[in-house]
Design a protein around this motif. Structure first.
Motif, PDB file in Angstrom:
ATOM      1  N   ILE A 143       0.758  -1.167   0.072  1.00 56.18           N
ATOM      2  CA  ILE A 143       0.048  -0.107   0.149  1.00 56.18           C
ATOM      3  C   ILE A 143       0.947   1.079  -0.026  1.00 56.18           C
ATOM      4  CG2 ILE A 143      -2.006   1.242   1.030  1.00 56.18           C
ATOM      5  CD1 ILE A 143      -2.653  -1.387   2.438  1.00 56.18           C
ATOM      6  N   GLY A 144       0.503   2.315  -1.078  1.00 58.46           N
ATOM      7  CA  GLY A 144       1.674   3.297  -1.014  1.00 58.46           C
ATOM      8  C   GLY A 144       2.662   2.898  -2.116  1.00 58.46           C
ATOM      9  N   LEU A 145       2.496   3.625  -3.285  1.00 59.39           N
ATOM     10  CA  LEU A 145       3.569   3.264  -4.222  1.00 59.39           C
ATOM     11  C   LEU A 145       4.481   4.533  -4.563  1.00 59.39           C
ATOM     12  CD1 LEU A 145       1.235   1.476  -6.800  1.00 59.39           C
ATOM     13  CD2 LEU A 145       2.733   0.206  -5.109  1.00 59.39           C
ATOM     14  N   GLY A 146       4.745   5.133  -3.645  1.00 54.25           N
ATOM     15  CA  GLY A 146       6.044   6.266  -3.810  1.00 54.25           C
ATOM     16  C   GLY A 146       7.401   5.256  -4.177  1.00 54.25           C
ATOM     17  N   VAL A 147       8.331   6.067  -4.053  1.00 53.69           N
ATOM     18  CA  VAL A 147       9.646   5.167  -4.432  1.00 53.69           C
ATOM     19  C   VAL A 147       9.852   4.156  -3.585  1.00 53.69           C
ATOM     20  CG1 VAL A 147      12.188   5.847  -4.467  1.00 53.69           C
ATOM     21  CG2 VAL A 147      10.685   7.563  -5.320  1.00 53.69           C
ATOM     22  N   PHE A 148       9.451   4.139  -2.322  1.00 52.50           N
ATOM     23  CA  PHE A 148       9.992   2.996  -1.429  1.00 52.50           C
ATOM     24  C   PHE A 148       8.736   1.767  -1.458  1.00 52.50           C
ATOM     25  CE2 PHE A 148       9.093   1.368   3.019  1.00 52.50           C
ATOM     26  CZ  PHE A 148      10.359   0.568   3.256  1.00 52.50           C
ATOM     27  N   GLY A 149       7.606   2.050  -1.633  1.00 53.78           N
ATOM     28  CA  GLY A 149       6.630   1.177  -1.911  1.00 53.78           C
ATOM     29  C   GLY A 149       6.931   0.297  -3.272  1.00 53.78           C
ATOM     30  N   ALA A 178       1.669  -7.897   3.909  1.00 60.25           N
ATOM     31  CA  ALA A 178       1.277  -6.704   3.627  1.00 60.25           C
ATOM     32  C   ALA A 178       2.652  -5.720   3.897  1.00 60.25           C
ATOM     33  CB  ALA A 178       0.030  -6.121   4.125  1.00 60.25           C
ATOM     34  N   VAL A 179       2.655  -4.729   3.125  1.00 61.09           N
ATOM     35  CA  VAL A 179       3.639  -3.708   3.633  1.00 61.09           C
ATOM     36  C   VAL A 179       2.804  -2.383   3.512  1.00 61.09           C
ATOM     37  CG1 VAL A 179       5.826  -2.686   2.797  1.00 61.09           C
ATOM     38  CG2 VAL A 179       5.362  -5.064   2.378  1.00 61.09           C
ATOM     39  N   VAL A 180       2.988  -1.493   4.409  1.00 67.08           N
ATOM     40  CA  VAL A 180       2.207  -0.302   4.299  1.00 67.08           C
ATOM     41  C   VAL A 180       3.161   0.524   4.158  1.00 67.08           C
ATOM     42  CG1 VAL A 180       0.677   1.164   5.642  1.00 67.08           C
ATOM     43  CG2 VAL A 180       0.414  -1.308   6.084  1.00 67.08           C
ATOM     44  N   ALA A 181       3.414   1.193   3.004  1.00 68.99           N
ATOM     45  CA  ALA A 181       4.326   2.067   2.756  1.00 68.99           C
ATOM     46  C   ALA A 181       4.108   3.652   2.237  1.00 68.99           C
ATOM     47  CB  ALA A 181       5.127   1.409   1.401  1.00 68.99           C
ATOM     48  N   ALA A 194       1.826  -4.010  14.150  1.00 70.86           N
ATOM     49  CA  ALA A 194       2.593  -4.493  13.002  1.00 70.86           C
ATOM     50  C   ALA A 194       3.728  -5.352  13.118  1.00 70.86           C
ATOM     51  CB  ALA A 194       3.298  -2.882  12.383  1.00 70.86           C
ATOM     52  N   THR A 195       3.816  -6.066  12.504  1.00 77.82           N
ATOM     53  CA  THR A 195       5.018  -7.076  12.955  1.00 77.82           C
ATOM     54  C   THR A 195       6.363  -6.585  12.878  1.00 77.82           C
ATOM     55  OG1 THR A 195       4.369  -8.097  10.613  1.00 77.82           O
ATOM     56  CG2 THR A 195       3.754  -9.348  12.519  1.00 77.82           C
ATOM     57  N   ARG A 196       6.511  -5.627  11.833  1.00 76.98           N
ATOM     58  CA  ARG A 196       7.767  -5.023  11.739  1.00 76.98           C
ATOM     59  C   ARG A 196       7.664  -3.489  11.237  1.00 76.98           C
ATOM     60  NH1 ARG A 196      13.552  -5.707   8.340  1.00 76.98           N
ATOM     61  NH2 ARG A 196      14.149  -3.639   9.018  1.00 76.98           N
ATOM     62  N   VAL A 197       8.231  -2.810  12.097  1.00 75.04           N
ATOM     63  CA  VAL A 197       8.203  -1.397  11.781  1.00 75.04           C
ATOM     64  C   VAL A 197       9.584  -0.888  11.098  1.00 75.04           C
ATOM     65  CG1 VAL A 197       7.708   0.995  12.357  1.00 75.04           C
ATOM     66  CG2 VAL A 197       6.438  -0.974  13.528  1.00 75.04           C
ATOM     67  N   ILE A 198       9.425  -0.270   9.803  1.00 70.84           N
ATOM     68  CA  ILE A 198      10.539   0.068   9.145  1.00 70.84           C
ATOM     69  C   ILE A 198      10.976   1.561   9.108  1.00 70.84           C
ATOM     70  CG2 ILE A 198      12.112  -0.244   6.925  1.00 70.84           C
ATOM     71  CD1 ILE A 198       9.284  -2.358   6.219  1.00 70.84           C
ATOM     72  N   GLY A 199      11.863   2.194   9.659  1.00 74.41           N
ATOM     73  CA  GLY A 199      12.124   3.567   9.300  1.00 74.41           C
ATOM     74  C   GLY A 199      13.465   3.725   8.362  1.00 74.41           C
TER      75      GLY A 199
END
Ligand code: ATP
Ligand code: ATP
Length: 218
Positions: A10-16, A72-75, A116-121
């Motif tokens: 979810i979220g298709l900026g550069v990261f997603g 799922a990745v929430v980006a 969230a099972t993992r939070v990424i910064g």
């Protein structure tokens, strides 16, 4: 290849977008979601499925059968509210692995509490990595095992040439896992093994012990 996974991004900026295209390339089934039609159009050819949708709308994820996905990745990033709602909903729908991107430490804590099972910064993690690489120019590569434990790979410098494995393990509480010299790999080399310039040394230990070793040999 690892088993084909069903993944939502979810979220298709550069990261997603990077995550979505790379996972598709690796053979996984990826559903990319973004509120912006431009972002979705740009990626439509490169990922398995891409849809335009607003995940703050309560029905969206359910209608897309999000509960059937493995992960799922929430980006989403800057839209904190949307990140929170999406993370909560994905967990409620039963998605086992939900990784979410956080921009601040507070945001990180909220997402952890929401399951969230993992939070990424990304900036934080990359910044830490760059700082550590700069701090240990001799470190070629490393893996963080959590709790300040690391596996690091160093290239033996000229100064270290002639030092034995035993001398290294006496100066800090570390384990030498592998020494690679040209094409030869020595697993668990004995303490009398002498190092040579250019050897690849893979070791593990706590960050404090690795620092101790670095101070000793630099
Ligand atoms: P980048 O700089 O990485 O290209 P960005 O600055 O465009 O990203 P971010 O704030 O990081 O945007 O958000 C990432 C994506 O999340 C954007 O493409 C944005 O359209 C999308 N997004 C924001 N809110 C929602 C929402 N409610 N539902 C779905 N997607 C959303
Ligand atoms: P683990 O949860 O695996 O035990 P840890 O406690 O060893 O991790 P920390 O250094 O406490 O690791 O940070 C955990 C995560 O928190 C980082 O990977 C990063 O994503 C996030 N994080 C911490 N501080 C910030 C910050 N200021 N801004 C953004 N993210 C942050």
């Amino acid at each position: 290849m690892i088993e084909r996974q069903q993944v939502i991004v979810i979220g298709l900026g550069v990261f997603g977008a990077t995550i979505a295209t790379e996972l598709t390339r690796l053979g996984h089934d990826v559903l990319g979601i973004d509120i912006s039609d431009q972002k979705v159009d740009r990626l439509a050819e490169q990922i398995t499925h891409a849809v335009i949708a607003d995940v703050t709308d309560a029905a969206t994820l359910e209608e897309l059968n999000a509960g059937d996905y493995d992960m799922a990745v929430v980006a989403i990033g800057r839209n904190v509210e949307a990140t929170i709602l999406a993370t909560m909903q994905l967990r409620e729908l039963g998605v086992e692995k939900v990784w979410a991107k956080a921009l601040t430490n507070q945001h990180h804590n909220i997402l952890t509490k929401l399951g969230a099972t993992r939070v990424i910064g990304p900036e934080f993690e990359m910044g830490m990595r760059v700082a550590q690489e700069l701090n240990y120019l001799m470190v070629n590569n490393y893996i963080s095992l959590g709790n300040d434990e690391f596996v690091v790979e160093v290239i033996v410098s000229e100064r270290l040439s002639g030092t034995t494995i035993g001398e290294l393990t006496e100066s800090a509480e570390i384990s030498i896992l592998v020494v690679k010299r040209d094409r030869d790999i020595s697993k668990d080399p004995g303490s009398s093994y002498p190092l040579r310039t250019g050897d690849q040394l893979v070791m593990s230990g706590a960050l404090s012990e690795l620092r101790k070793l670095a101070n000793h040999i630099l």
